[in-house]
Structure formats: C-alpha cells, structure tokens
Design an enzyme around this catalytic site. Sequence first.
Site, mmCIF file in Angstrom:
data_model
loop_
_atom_site.group_PDB
_atom_site.id
_atom_site.type_symbol
_atom_site.label_atom_id
_atom_site.label_comp_id
_atom_site.label_asym_id
_atom_site.label_seq_id
_atom_site.Cartn_x
_atom_site.Cartn_y
_atom_site.Cartn_z
ATOM 1 N N HIS A 259 0.827 -1.192 0.000
ATOM 2 C CA HIS A 259 0.000 0.000 0.000
ATOM 3 C C HIS A 259 0.871 1.255 0.000
ATOM 4 O O HIS A 259 2.062 1.199 0.346
ATOM 5 C CB HIS A 259 -0.937 -0.005 1.204
ATOM 6 C CG HIS A 259 -2.025 -1.031 1.100
ATOM 7 N ND1 HIS A 259 -3.110 -1.068 1.939
ATOM 8 C CD2 HIS A 259 -2.198 -2.063 0.224
ATOM 9 C CE1 HIS A 259 -3.914 -2.064 1.594
ATOM 10 N NE2 HIS A 259 -3.374 -2.690 0.559
ATOM 11 N N GLU A 261 0.840 3.781 1.940
ATOM 12 C CA GLU A 261 1.331 4.100 3.277
ATOM 13 C C GLU A 261 2.537 3.231 3.639
ATOM 14 O O GLU A 261 3.508 3.706 4.236
ATOM 15 C CB GLU A 261 0.220 3.878 4.314
ATOM 16 C CG GLU A 261 -1.033 4.736 4.066
ATOM 17 C CD GLU A 261 -2.072 4.028 3.224
ATOM 18 O OE1 GLU A 261 -3.270 4.248 3.466
ATOM 19 O OE2 GLU A 261 -1.679 3.246 2.322
#
Length: 356
Positions: A259, A261
């Site tokens: 992801h 993040e």
Amino acid sequence: MFIGICGSICAGKRSIARYLTEHHGFTQLSLDSSSSPSSKDLTTLPNGTDRPSSSSSSTQTVFTTPDDLLDHVTKRWTSRFVTVDLPTPSVLSLYSRRPFFLLISVDAPLLLRYQRFISRSPSPSDVSLESFVRLSDEQLYDPLSGLQPLIATSTVRLLNTSSSLAHLYATLGKLDLLDPNRLRPSWDAYFMALASLAAQRSNCMKRRVGCVLVREKRVISTGYNGTPRGLLNCGEGGCGRCNAAQGSGHGLATCLCLHAEENALLEAGRERVSGGAVLYCDTCPCLTCSIKIVQVGITEVVYSQGYSMDGDTAAVFREAGVRLRQFVPVSFLFFPLCNSCLRLEVQDGIKTEESC
C-alpha cells in the site's frame, strides 16, 4: 490581488468584474482595444454586446501593452485589480507568474448565452442562432486565438445560469472569491496535492493511492501502491488478487501489492518518522496499514477520500492516540451560479452536496 476573468461570449465576464468593482473595491484594468485581439468577440458582434457601458468605461484604467498593465499592478500589489482582457496564453502566462494573480473562468449554456445576447440587441432578428454559434466557436476554438486553452487553466470555474444580475451578485457574495487560499494553498492542500500526484505513479489494478509523510512541514518520503521492487507490475498482471477484481477487503492475504502508506513508511524508516510526523493520504488507510502507522509513531493522519474500513481504522487510531481527520478543501474549483444553486456542507468532517 489581481483577478483575471475569461470565458465565452455573454457568459457574464464583465458582470463579475463589475461586481468586484462595486462591492469589493477592485479597479478594472483594460488593454487598448486597438492593440488587443481579446476584443474580437465583442467588436464582431452587432451592437457591441457584452461591451462595458460608457459609464463603466470611464472608471477603467487603460494600458497599451500587457507588460505596462502588469507593471502597474505589481507596484501596487496590495490593492485590488480585475481585468477581462486576456488576449493570448502568453499574456496569461505573464500574469500567472505573479503570486497575487487569480484566474477565474465563467461559462453558461449556449442557448442561454444566445438569449442574453438577443435580449440586449435592439434588432434581435439580425443575428440567428447559427451565426451566434459560429462566432462562439471561433472565440473559443480558433487555432490561433481561441480562449479555450486559457479557460482550461482557471483556478475557479463558474457556471452562470443566473436569471438576473441581482441573483448573480447574491450568489457571488457566498463564494468568497477573495479567500487568500485561492492564491496560495494551505499546508493541508499542498501536501494532499502531493499525495494525489504520487497516486498517479500507481499502476494497481484496484485503485490508485498516494501518500506523503511530513514532519515540521517538510516532506520526509512519498509512496504509492503497487507490487514490490523486482516483481511484475500489478498493471501487467503481477498481482493475481487485484487483477481478479476481488471486492474491497477480500483476498487480502494473497495480495502482492504494497500500500502507499507502507511504501512511504519503508522509505522513511522509524528514525525519520519519530517526533510528530503527519501522514497525508488521498484515501483513508486500511486496517492493516493503520496498525503499522501506529507502530512507527505517526501522530496525525489526514486523508481525502473514504474507504470501506474507515470505522475500524478510526477505532485503532483513537485507542492509540493518533489524530485522524478528513481534508475538506476550503475552495472548490466549480461553482454553479444558478437559481437552484448547490449547497456545500460539511457534516462530521465529510463534504456533502445536495440541491437547495
């Protein structure tokens, strides 16, 4: 502040300029019509429709060249100026270099613009709808002098379907066109724009997500979602789960994509994150990312769009003492100016839109 207004014939450019001069103390600046191609759409129309009245012309300051006009404004940049004379993209580029310049475009449905034109003409039969369309198309799409390239770069875009000048003025009064954030974005807007830009690098088949890690208003790292380095890209078939188009939250154990993040956190490392770092993400982090965000010591998460796990993520952050908030832009790029105007509200931190 220096506002430039561009738009199609009879869309309301001069009415908006007049509103700014009458209600907000702006001074209207113009270019000498003999040296400005921008007057073509006015002089070629019968009866000078959309041309300022003689009374309004007397309050304008006229300049021979765009450089002279800009020099005048620059020396008085704390004052308020407005112009509807934007003859070419090169002139717009000249004005746009200044930090106090704001470009507004205004448009209206073609038939409505034609009706406005007819209502101002003492001889309505002189101009057919077909001839008006031809003039409008030339003004907007002419390869050499068309205004569409200017309109496309405007910061604020207005759709003027107001039925009267009073209604137009009342609606403009609600938009706060003088908001300084239109000239210079806030820190939230700046970092969220960077997160959205990072998302454009993603080739994940499910959704593009971008992330920016910030500490003391300095970017530590950026990230976007996709397969790890050395593996086939998701968009090339590298992640079977994403390419199978499984629903949100399903098959995550088989997903090969990191992801946004996660990539940003891996790039930064715990040492650089500690000490009050803020994570900006254009999509609310999922539950899996939220526990990693907590673990590395992020103190605040700012997101733009919601996700299916927002409630679970919020619960994790709440327990860990991580502040979570949704970024809601102060200014919107598109404002309908109409009798059934759009009402913009913020409820529980989430932007909503509904008709009046």
